[in-house]
Design a protein around this motif. Structure first.
Motif, short mmCIF file in Angstrom:
data_model
loop_
_atom_site.label_atom_id
_atom_site.label_comp_id
_atom_site.label_asym_id
_atom_site.label_seq_id
_atom_site.Cartn_x
_atom_site.Cartn_y
_atom_site.Cartn_z
N VAL A 1 0.85 -1.18 0.00
CA VAL A 1 0.00 0.00 0.00
C VAL A 1 0.89 1.24 0.00
O VAL A 1 1.69 1.44 0.91
CB VAL A 1 -0.94 0.01 1.23
CG1 VAL A 1 -1.81 1.24 1.22
CG2 VAL A 1 -1.78 -1.26 1.26
N LEU A 2 0.74 2.05 -1.05
CA LEU A 2 1.54 3.26 -1.20
C LEU A 2 0.63 4.47 -1.33
O LEU A 2 -0.51 4.36 -1.76
CB LEU A 2 2.44 3.15 -2.45
CG LEU A 2 3.39 1.96 -2.47
CD1 LEU A 2 4.08 1.85 -3.82
CD2 LEU A 2 4.42 2.06 -1.36
N VAL B 1 -5.61 -0.90 6.76
CA VAL B 1 -5.46 -2.26 7.28
C VAL B 1 -6.15 -3.21 6.32
O VAL B 1 -7.29 -2.98 5.91
CB VAL B 1 -6.12 -2.37 8.68
CG1 VAL B 1 -6.04 -3.79 9.20
CG2 VAL B 1 -5.46 -1.40 9.66
N ILE B 2 -5.46 -4.28 5.95
CA ILE B 2 -6.02 -5.30 5.07
C ILE B 2 -6.26 -6.54 5.92
O ILE B 2 -5.35 -7.04 6.57
CB ILE B 2 -5.07 -5.61 3.90
CG1 ILE B 2 -4.82 -4.35 3.08
CG2 ILE B 2 -5.64 -6.72 3.04
CD1 ILE B 2 -3.77 -4.51 2.01
N THR B 3 -7.51 -7.04 5.90
CA THR B 3 -7.85 -8.23 6.67
C THR B 3 -8.66 -9.20 5.81
O THR B 3 -9.46 -8.77 4.97
CB THR B 3 -8.69 -7.88 7.93
OG1 THR B 3 -9.82 -7.11 7.52
CG2 THR B 3 -7.90 -7.10 8.93
N SER C 1 -9.57 -1.34 5.42
CA SER C 1 -10.20 -0.34 6.30
C SER C 1 -9.16 0.71 6.69
O SER C 1 -7.96 0.48 6.64
CB SER C 1 -10.79 -1.00 7.55
OG SER C 1 -9.78 -1.71 8.25
N ILE C 2 -9.67 1.87 7.04
CA ILE C 2 -8.81 3.00 7.42
C ILE C 2 -8.62 2.98 8.92
O ILE C 2 -9.57 2.89 9.68
CB ILE C 2 -9.45 4.33 6.98
CG1 ILE C 2 -9.64 4.35 5.46
CG2 ILE C 2 -8.62 5.52 7.43
CD1 ILE C 2 -10.49 5.50 4.96
N PHE D 1 -6.90 10.28 7.44
CA PHE D 1 -6.51 9.78 6.12
C PHE D 1 -7.26 10.49 4.99
O PHE D 1 -6.68 10.82 3.96
CB PHE D 1 -6.77 8.27 6.07
CG PHE D 1 -6.37 7.62 4.77
CD1 PHE D 1 -5.03 7.40 4.48
CD2 PHE D 1 -7.31 7.20 3.85
CE1 PHE D 1 -4.64 6.78 3.31
CE2 PHE D 1 -6.94 6.59 2.67
CZ PHE D 1 -5.61 6.38 2.40
N ILE D 2 -8.53 10.72 5.17
CA ILE D 2 -9.36 11.36 4.14
C ILE D 2 -8.91 12.79 3.85
O ILE D 2 -9.14 13.31 2.76
CB ILE D 2 -10.86 11.30 4.52
CG1 ILE D 2 -11.73 11.54 3.30
CG2 ILE D 2 -11.19 12.25 5.63
CD1 ILE D 2 -11.74 10.42 2.31
#
Length: 98
Positions: A13-14, A27-29, A80-81, A86-87
């Motif tokens: 993720v960049l 976050v990647i789940t 998910s953030i 972040f936005i």
């Protein structure tokens, strides 16, 4: 017995906002069904910083996977953030899933 694993898939993720490009704000789940499948297929999912890696157990001598995955196998992961700000520095087009 020694266990061996090889990378089956990897996602990094960049984000151009960061000087080094590395974005730790997401976050990647795996979904529940994917998490269950991973256990049964001798697969491991790990995240390290901004990198998500899917590992498959292999025979240490031959390097071949213990389990042959079907070409129709589907993996589902959620992003998910984890940073509310972040936005503020990322342009995301809002398109809800139907």
């Amino acid at each position: 017995m020694m266990l061996g694993y090889q990378i089956l898939a990897m996602v990094e993720v960049l984000n151009d906002y960061f000087s080094n490009g590395i974005c730790d704000d997401l976050v990647i789940t795996p979904s529940a069904d994917t998490a269950n499948m991973l256990k049964g297929q001798r697969l491991i999912f790990k995240t390290v910083g901004n990198v998500a890696v899917l590992l498959i157990q292999t025979d240490p001598t031959s390097g071949k996977p213990y389990i042959d995955l079907s070409p129709s196998t589907k993996f589902r992961f959620y992003v998910s953030i984890n940073n509310p700000a972040f936005i503020n520095y990322t342009n995301i087009s809002y398109r809800p899933m139907n």
